[in-house]
Write a protein that holds these residues in place. Structure first.
Motif, short mmCIF file in Angstrom:
data_model
loop_
_atom_site.label_atom_id
_atom_site.label_comp_id
_atom_site.label_asym_id
_atom_site.label_seq_id
_atom_site.Cartn_x
_atom_site.Cartn_y
_atom_site.Cartn_z
N ASN A 114 -9.15 19.04 5.96
CA ASN A 114 -9.39 17.61 6.23
C ASN A 114 -9.48 16.83 4.93
N ALA A 115 -10.17 17.41 3.94
CA ALA A 115 -10.35 16.70 2.67
C ALA A 115 -9.00 16.48 1.98
N ALA A 116 -8.14 17.49 2.05
CA ALA A 116 -6.82 17.35 1.40
C ALA A 116 -5.97 16.31 2.12
N LEU A 117 -6.04 16.30 3.45
CA LEU A 117 -5.26 15.31 4.21
C LEU A 117 -5.71 13.90 3.85
N LEU A 118 -7.04 13.72 3.78
CA LEU A 118 -7.57 12.39 3.47
C LEU A 118 -7.20 11.98 2.04
N ALA A 119 -7.35 12.90 1.09
CA ALA A 119 -7.09 12.55 -0.31
C ALA A 119 -5.62 12.16 -0.51
N SER A 120 -4.70 12.90 0.11
CA SER A 120 -3.28 12.57 -0.11
C SER A 120 -2.93 11.26 0.58
N ALA A 121 -3.55 11.00 1.75
CA ALA A 121 -3.29 9.72 2.43
C ALA A 121 -3.84 8.56 1.59
N LEU A 122 -5.03 8.73 1.03
CA LEU A 122 -5.64 7.63 0.27
C LEU A 122 -4.80 7.24 -0.94
N ALA A 123 -4.15 8.22 -1.57
CA ALA A 123 -3.30 7.90 -2.73
C ALA A 123 -2.19 6.94 -2.32
N ARG A 124 -1.65 7.16 -1.13
CA ARG A 124 -0.57 6.27 -0.64
C ARG A 124 -1.14 4.95 -0.14
N VAL A 125 -2.27 5.01 0.54
CA VAL A 125 -2.92 3.78 1.01
C VAL A 125 -3.23 2.86 -0.17
N ASP A 126 -3.68 3.45 -1.27
CA ASP A 126 -4.02 2.63 -2.44
C ASP A 126 -2.81 1.87 -2.98
N GLN A 127 -1.64 2.48 -2.88
CA GLN A 127 -0.42 1.77 -3.30
C GLN A 127 -0.18 0.55 -2.43
N LEU A 128 -0.40 0.69 -1.13
CA LEU A 128 -0.20 -0.44 -0.23
C LEU A 128 -1.24 -1.52 -0.46
N ILE A 129 -2.49 -1.10 -0.68
CA ILE A 129 -3.56 -2.08 -0.95
C ILE A 129 -3.23 -2.84 -2.24
N ALA A 130 -2.71 -2.15 -3.23
CA ALA A 130 -2.39 -2.81 -4.51
C ALA A 130 -1.30 -3.87 -4.34
N GLU A 131 -0.57 -3.79 -3.24
CA GLU A 131 0.44 -4.81 -2.94
C GLU A 131 -0.06 -5.82 -1.91
N ALA A 313 8.60 -2.38 8.06
CA ALA A 313 7.52 -1.47 7.66
C ALA A 313 8.08 -0.40 6.73
N THR A 314 7.17 0.37 6.11
CA THR A 314 7.62 1.41 5.17
C THR A 314 8.11 2.66 5.87
N ASP A 315 7.56 2.98 7.08
CA ASP A 315 7.80 4.28 7.73
C ASP A 315 7.31 5.41 6.81
N CYS A 316 6.37 5.11 5.92
CA CYS A 316 5.90 6.07 4.91
C CYS A 316 5.72 7.47 5.54
N ASN A 317 6.60 8.40 5.19
CA ASN A 317 6.53 9.77 5.71
C ASN A 317 7.21 10.70 4.71
#
Ligand code: DI6
Ligand code: FE
Length: 400
Positions: A114-131, A313-317
């Motif tokens: 769970n921790a790894a799934l959340l950490a990798s998602a947050l790295a991508r979420v942060d890119q979207l937030i930065a935009e 949308a990005t379809d980020c996958n």
């Protein structure tokens, strides 16, 4: 009452019918308790707000905060190896049929903590937030068993505890046929997908229900069974349709009142008319089009002709669209699909909100949530024009 005034702004309200981005020059926005209380020309600000602090934004552009209405941002591993294989000539479908593709990410997601799934998602979420993004839709669909689908959805919900962002979840149990049901897609729908939807719904993990209607995934008849269950639970539906071929999935989804249908490169005029009649949003995903080197373009002229709203949308996958930039999605939609920069901005604001069924965000209007993006540009077309450049000054998301 707490609030503030932003003034000396160029405001792209993106309200429907507003000519050219709904622009207000030399504008001001009054934000009270997280909502937009007033907007207009600075000299006209009502006296009742005279006690609020004023911030001069120096002529910068203010748009609605961005919305990514289609992502698979929670996923284990990556598929860079498949990228290499495609460069050596294998197609996306060849790789999927050989057990790679979505099923490769299913294996990686099942084995991720769970921790790894959340950490990798947050790295991508942060890119979207930065935009400047303030809302992100997140799908399940890389579990394809009850336990992992639930873990994905819980991870999606956990994102909004770690970051100041609204998350809307979509249950995508009907994303691919898992290896242990290889020749039994109907059994997978009945024994795994629908029961898992029911459990996830009871846990409050589902905001909408999605599916992948395609030769390498599920038929319209199979998806329809999932959608009928969704509707009986009172959940909105959306669908990946007509991405690689035309199976009529978009029409079926529209007739069931889908919020959106997504991809749509192979949609025909009959399908476009079905979207128009239902008020279903067409979500375009230029990152997947680009990555798969698709040549068939979505029917943008028909969407315009029949008044179908287009979102982007990005379809980020990790497979068909390893993209976590909405600004680049806008640029691609203009260059590859010939959207106007105004349509592209509407695609990641007003129409993306519609694709998620959100009425209180996506435009700058009195009464809506004050979710805003402040940009260091002189004209809104600059947002879609540049590549790999991020002019965001600040995101304002007081009410989240
Ligand atoms: N269409 C897509 O573009 C993604 N899912 C889908 O149904 C691709 C997912 C992947 O390749 O992992
Ligand atoms: Fe997708």
């Amino acid at each position: 009452m707490t609030g503030f005034i932003l003034q000396n702004a160029q405001i792209a309200t993106m309200t429907k019918g507003g000519a050219d981005y709904g622009l207000i020059e030399q504008g001001a926005i009054v934000v009270v308790d997280g909502s937009i209380s007033w907007l207009g020309s600075a000299p006209d600000i009502p006296q009742t707000f005279s006690h609020l602090p004023i911030e001069d934004v120096d002529g910068r552009l203010i748009t609605p905060a961005l919305i990514d209405c289609h992502t698979h941002i929670v996923a284990g591993g990556n598929r860079a190896r498949e990228f290499e294989m495609r460069l050596q000539g294998a197609s996306y479908e060849d790789i999927a049929r050989a057990g790679g593709g979505i099923n490769a990410t299913v294996t990686a997601t099942r084995s991720a903590s769970n921790a790894a799934l959340l950490a990798s998602a947050l790295a991508r979420v942060d890119q979207l937030i930065a935009e400047g993004a303030a809302t992100i839709e997140v799908k399940s669909g890389y579990g394809l068993d009850c336990e992992t689908e639930l873990r994905m959805l819980r991870t999606a919900r956990a994102i909004s505890k770690q970051r100041n962002i609204r998350i809307r979840t979509s249950f995508l149990g009907a994303h691919a046929i898992p290896a242990d049901y290889a020749d039994r897609p109907d059994a997978y729908i009945d024994d795994v997908c629908i029961p898992t939807l029911e459990v996830a719904f009871r846990e409050g993990l589902v905001d909408a229900v999605d599916g992948f209607c395609e030769g390498i995934a599920f038929s319209p008849a199979q998806i329809r069974r999932v959608f009928e269950r969704a509707r009986s639970l009172g959940l909105p539906i959306k669908l990946h349709a007509e991405q690689l071929s035309n199976l009529g999935g978009a029409k079926m989804a529209a007739e069931l009142g889908a919020l959106s249908v997504d991809h749509l490169e192979y949609l025909d005029e009959e399908g476009v008319i079905a979207l128009s009649n239902a008020g279903t949003v067409a979500v375009l995903l230029p990152g997947a089009f680009y990555t798969l080197r698709e040549t068939q373009k979505p029917p943008v002229d028909l969407f315009r002709q029949y008044g179908v709203d287009m979102a982007l949308a990005t379809d980020c996958n990790p497979g068909s669209s390893p993209l976590s930039s909405l600004l680049l999605s806008m640029n691609m939609a203009c260059t590859l699909f010939r959207l106007t920069p105004q349509e592209a901005l509407a695609g990641v604001t007003r129409n993306a909100a519609r694709a998620l069924g959100l009425a209180h965000v996506g435009t700058i209007e009195t009464g809506k949530s004050a979710e805003l993006a402040l940009w260091d540009v002189t004209h809104p077309a600059e947002l879609a024009y540049r590549m790999g450049f991020n002019p965001l000054t600040r995101r304002i998301v007081g009410s989240l």
